[in-house]
Design a protein around this motif. Structure first.
Motif, PDB file in Angstrom:
ATOM      1  N   ILE A  30       7.678  10.423   3.271  1.00 25.05           N
ATOM      2  CA  ILE A  30       7.187  11.792   3.353  1.00 25.05           C
ATOM      3  C   ILE A  30       5.805  11.813   4.462  1.00 25.05           C
ATOM      4  O   ILE A  30       5.829  12.544   5.387  1.00 25.05           O
ATOM      5  CB  ILE A  30       6.758  12.191   2.048  1.00 25.05           C
ATOM      6  CG1 ILE A  30       7.514  12.080   1.016  1.00 25.05           C
ATOM      7  CG2 ILE A  30       5.936  13.708   2.143  1.00 25.05           C
ATOM      8  CD1 ILE A  30       8.960  13.241   1.331  1.00 25.05           C
ATOM      9  N   LYS A  31       5.045  10.932   4.162  1.00 23.67           N
ATOM     10  CA  LYS A  31       3.825  10.818   5.280  1.00 23.67           C
ATOM     11  C   LYS A  31       3.466   9.499   5.179  1.00 23.67           C
ATOM     12  O   LYS A  31       3.302   8.693   4.242  1.00 23.67           O
ATOM     13  CB  LYS A  31       2.725  11.615   4.864  1.00 23.67           C
ATOM     14  CG  LYS A  31       2.190  11.402   3.675  1.00 23.67           C
ATOM     15  CD  LYS A  31       1.100  12.751   3.202  1.00 23.67           C
ATOM     16  CE  LYS A  31       0.428  12.477   2.026  1.00 23.67           C
ATOM     17  NZ  LYS A  31      -0.806  13.109   1.661  1.00 23.67           N
ATOM     18  N   GLU A  32       2.759   9.009   6.497  1.00 26.22           N
ATOM     19  CA  GLU A  32       2.123   7.769   6.368  1.00 26.22           C
ATOM     20  C   GLU A  32       0.640   7.860   5.814  1.00 26.22           C
ATOM     21  O   GLU A  32       0.166   9.140   5.694  1.00 26.22           O
ATOM     22  CB  GLU A  32       1.869   7.433   7.990  1.00 26.22           C
ATOM     23  CG  GLU A  32       3.158   7.131   8.563  1.00 26.22           C
ATOM     24  CD  GLU A  32       2.929   6.476  10.033  1.00 26.22           C
ATOM     25  OE1 GLU A  32       1.744   6.088  10.313  1.00 26.22           O
ATOM     26  OE2 GLU A  32       3.564   6.702  10.748  1.00 26.22           O
ATOM     27  N   LEU A  33       0.181   6.792   5.243  1.00 28.14           N
ATOM     28  CA  LEU A  33      -1.231   6.741   4.468  1.00 28.14           C
ATOM     29  C   LEU A  33      -1.943   5.723   5.321  1.00 28.14           C
ATOM     30  O   LEU A  33      -1.612   4.965   5.875  1.00 28.14           O
ATOM     31  CB  LEU A  33      -0.644   6.173   3.082  1.00 28.14           C
ATOM     32  CG  LEU A  33      -0.048   6.897   2.137  1.00 28.14           C
ATOM     33  CD1 LEU A  33       0.242   6.324   1.018  1.00 28.14           C
ATOM     34  CD2 LEU A  33      -0.551   8.365   1.863  1.00 28.14           C
ATOM     35  N   PRO A  34      -3.205   6.097   5.134  1.00 27.73           N
ATOM     36  CA  PRO A  34      -4.415   5.174   5.940  1.00 27.73           C
ATOM     37  C   PRO A  34      -4.139   3.816   5.372  1.00 27.73           C
ATOM     38  O   PRO A  34      -3.903   3.670   4.009  1.00 27.73           O
ATOM     39  CB  PRO A  34      -5.787   5.602   5.522  1.00 27.73           C
ATOM     40  CG  PRO A  34      -5.461   6.882   4.576  1.00 27.73           C
ATOM     41  CD  PRO A  34      -3.866   7.220   4.531  1.00 27.73           C
ATOM     42  N   ASN A  59       0.690  -1.120  -0.023  1.00 27.79           N
ATOM     43  CA  ASN A  59      -0.265  -0.024  -0.118  1.00 27.79           C
ATOM     44  C   ASN A  59       0.922   1.201  -0.011  1.00 27.79           C
ATOM     45  O   ASN A  59       0.334   2.299   0.530  1.00 27.79           O
ATOM     46  CB  ASN A  59      -0.859  -0.070   1.269  1.00 27.79           C
ATOM     47  CG  ASN A  59      -1.698  -1.353   1.224  1.00 27.79           C
ATOM     48  OD1 ASN A  59      -2.375  -1.820   0.310  1.00 27.79           O
ATOM     49  ND2 ASN A  59      -1.702  -1.798   2.526  1.00 27.79           N
ATOM     50  N   THR A  60       2.156   1.086  -0.406  1.00 24.22           N
ATOM     51  CA  THR A  60       3.028   2.429  -0.394  1.00 24.22           C
ATOM     52  C   THR A  60       3.004   3.171  -1.766  1.00 24.22           C
ATOM     53  O   THR A  60       2.878   2.468  -3.019  1.00 24.22           O
ATOM     54  CB  THR A  60       4.280   1.682  -0.153  1.00 24.22           C
ATOM     55  OG1 THR A  60       4.326   1.679   1.412  1.00 24.22           O
ATOM     56  CG2 THR A  60       5.405   2.789  -0.454  1.00 24.22           C
ATOM     57  N   THR A  61       3.261   4.239  -1.927  1.00 27.21           N
ATOM     58  CA  THR A  61       3.413   5.141  -3.030  1.00 27.21           C
ATOM     59  C   THR A  61       4.768   5.613  -3.081  1.00 27.21           C
ATOM     60  O   THR A  61       5.211   6.164  -2.102  1.00 27.21           O
ATOM     61  CB  THR A  61       2.497   6.127  -3.448  1.00 27.21           C
ATOM     62  OG1 THR A  61       0.997   5.597  -3.415  1.00 27.21           O
ATOM     63  CG2 THR A  61       2.436   7.068  -4.635  1.00 27.21           C
ATOM     64  N   ILE A  62       5.582   5.459  -4.238  1.00 28.73           N
ATOM     65  CA  ILE A  62       6.806   6.305  -4.276  1.00 28.73           C
ATOM     66  C   ILE A  62       6.760   7.187  -5.348  1.00 28.73           C
ATOM     67  O   ILE A  62       6.276   6.896  -6.493  1.00 28.73           O
ATOM     68  CB  ILE A  62       7.906   4.997  -4.801  1.00 28.73           C
ATOM     69  CG1 ILE A  62       7.923   3.979  -3.848  1.00 28.73           C
ATOM     70  CG2 ILE A  62       9.144   5.724  -4.779  1.00 28.73           C
ATOM     71  CD1 ILE A  62       8.278   4.157  -2.497  1.00 28.73           C
ATOM     72  N   PHE A 109       3.719   7.381   1.856  1.00 26.29           N
ATOM     73  CA  PHE A 109       4.075   7.690   0.644  1.00 26.29           C
ATOM     74  C   PHE A 109       5.729   8.331   0.858  1.00 26.29           C
ATOM     75  O   PHE A 109       5.895   8.813   1.780  1.00 26.29           O
ATOM     76  CB  PHE A 109       3.315   9.219   0.224  1.00 26.29           C
ATOM     77  CG  PHE A 109       3.917  10.152  -0.860  1.00 26.29           C
ATOM     78  CD1 PHE A 109       3.707   9.665  -1.905  1.00 26.29           C
ATOM     79  CD2 PHE A 109       4.619  11.355  -0.569  1.00 26.29           C
ATOM     80  CE1 PHE A 109       4.227  10.453  -2.929  1.00 26.29           C
ATOM     81  CE2 PHE A 109       4.916  12.039  -1.497  1.00 26.29           C
ATOM     82  CZ  PHE A 109       5.050  11.740  -2.804  1.00 26.29           C
ATOM     83  N   ALA A 110       6.216   7.810  -0.011  1.00 24.98           N
ATOM     84  CA  ALA A 110       7.943   8.275   0.036  1.00 24.98           C
ATOM     85  C   ALA A 110       8.351   8.723  -1.330  1.00 24.98           C
ATOM     86  O   ALA A 110       7.814   8.392  -2.380  1.00 24.98           O
ATOM     87  CB  ALA A 110       8.678   6.816   0.503  1.00 24.98           C
ATOM     88  N   ALA A 111       9.488   9.709  -1.304  1.00 25.58           N
ATOM     89  CA  ALA A 111       9.896  10.354  -2.418  1.00 25.58           C
ATOM     90  C   ALA A 111      11.088  11.002  -1.933  1.00 25.58           C
ATOM     91  O   ALA A 111      11.755  11.090  -0.968  1.00 25.58           O
ATOM     92  CB  ALA A 111       8.992  11.385  -2.682  1.00 25.58           C
TER      93      ALA A 111
END
Length: 186
Positions: free
Chosen positions: A181-185, A154-157, A172-174
């Motif tokens: 960068i931030k945690e996602l639900p 469930n991660t977005t790069i 979410f990482a970048a």
């Protein structure tokens, strides 16, 4: 005694010019030419090539041409994989891709690397470390995933990121280097 292929898969120094590995890459290049020249709407033809090329994949898979890899048979993809144009996977070690993964254009996944000490590197042997990409992951365009990395579920790069270390689930990482960068639900 271990073959060079087994050393490669075990994360040990190996010789990439080994005849078995050279032949495997030659066969892969032939299949990639065939895949990349198959009409975009010829799903049956594309799937037939992927069955010869990849280690395993789910029922629904869409890989836009051109696509490139080293061996192919070390790539294991789950259900509902989408890879946009010009993706590269250097699969000298296992690349495990979960279900519902999306990759933007120009995503590069590199299991291969070389010794960092010049005197060792110039001797020629190479190394490889497996990469795991969890379920429901999105890799934005131009993302580079480095050897040995795991990207959590469930991660977005973000686009243009260089992932040098493992990234946890639900974030979410970048960036370069990529960082959370931030945690996602969940």
């Amino acid at each position: 005694m271990k073959s060079e292929r087994q050393k490669m898969l075990d994360g040990e120094l190996y010789v990439g010019a080994d005849p078995e590995l050279v032949e495997m890459r030659r066969r892969t290049r032939e299949l990639l030419v065939q895949y990349n020249q198959t009409a975009f709407d010829n799903e049956t033809g594309k799937r037939a090539v992927l069955q010869q090329l990849l280690g395993a994949f789910g029922e629904k898979i869409e890989i836009q041409a051109p696509f490139y890899c080293d061996y192919g048979n070390h790539i294991f993809a789950g259900e509902n994989l989408y890879m946009n144009f010009n993706c590269v996977i250097l699969d000298c070690a296992a690349v495990t891709i979960g279900a519902n993964v999306m990759m933007g254009p120009n995503v590069s996944i590199y299991t291969a690397y070389h010794p960092v000490i010049a005197s060792e590197r110039i001797k020629g042997p190479e190394l490889a470390s497996p990469i795991t990409i969890g379920d429901n992951v999105w890799l934005g365009g131009n993302v580079v995933v480095c050897p040995g990395v795991t990207i959590g579920h469930n991660t977005t790069i973000g686009a243009g990121s260089v992932v040098t270390k493992s990234i946890p689930d639900n974030v979410f990482a970048a960036g370069n280097p990529c960082r959370v960068i931030k945690e996602l639900p969940a």
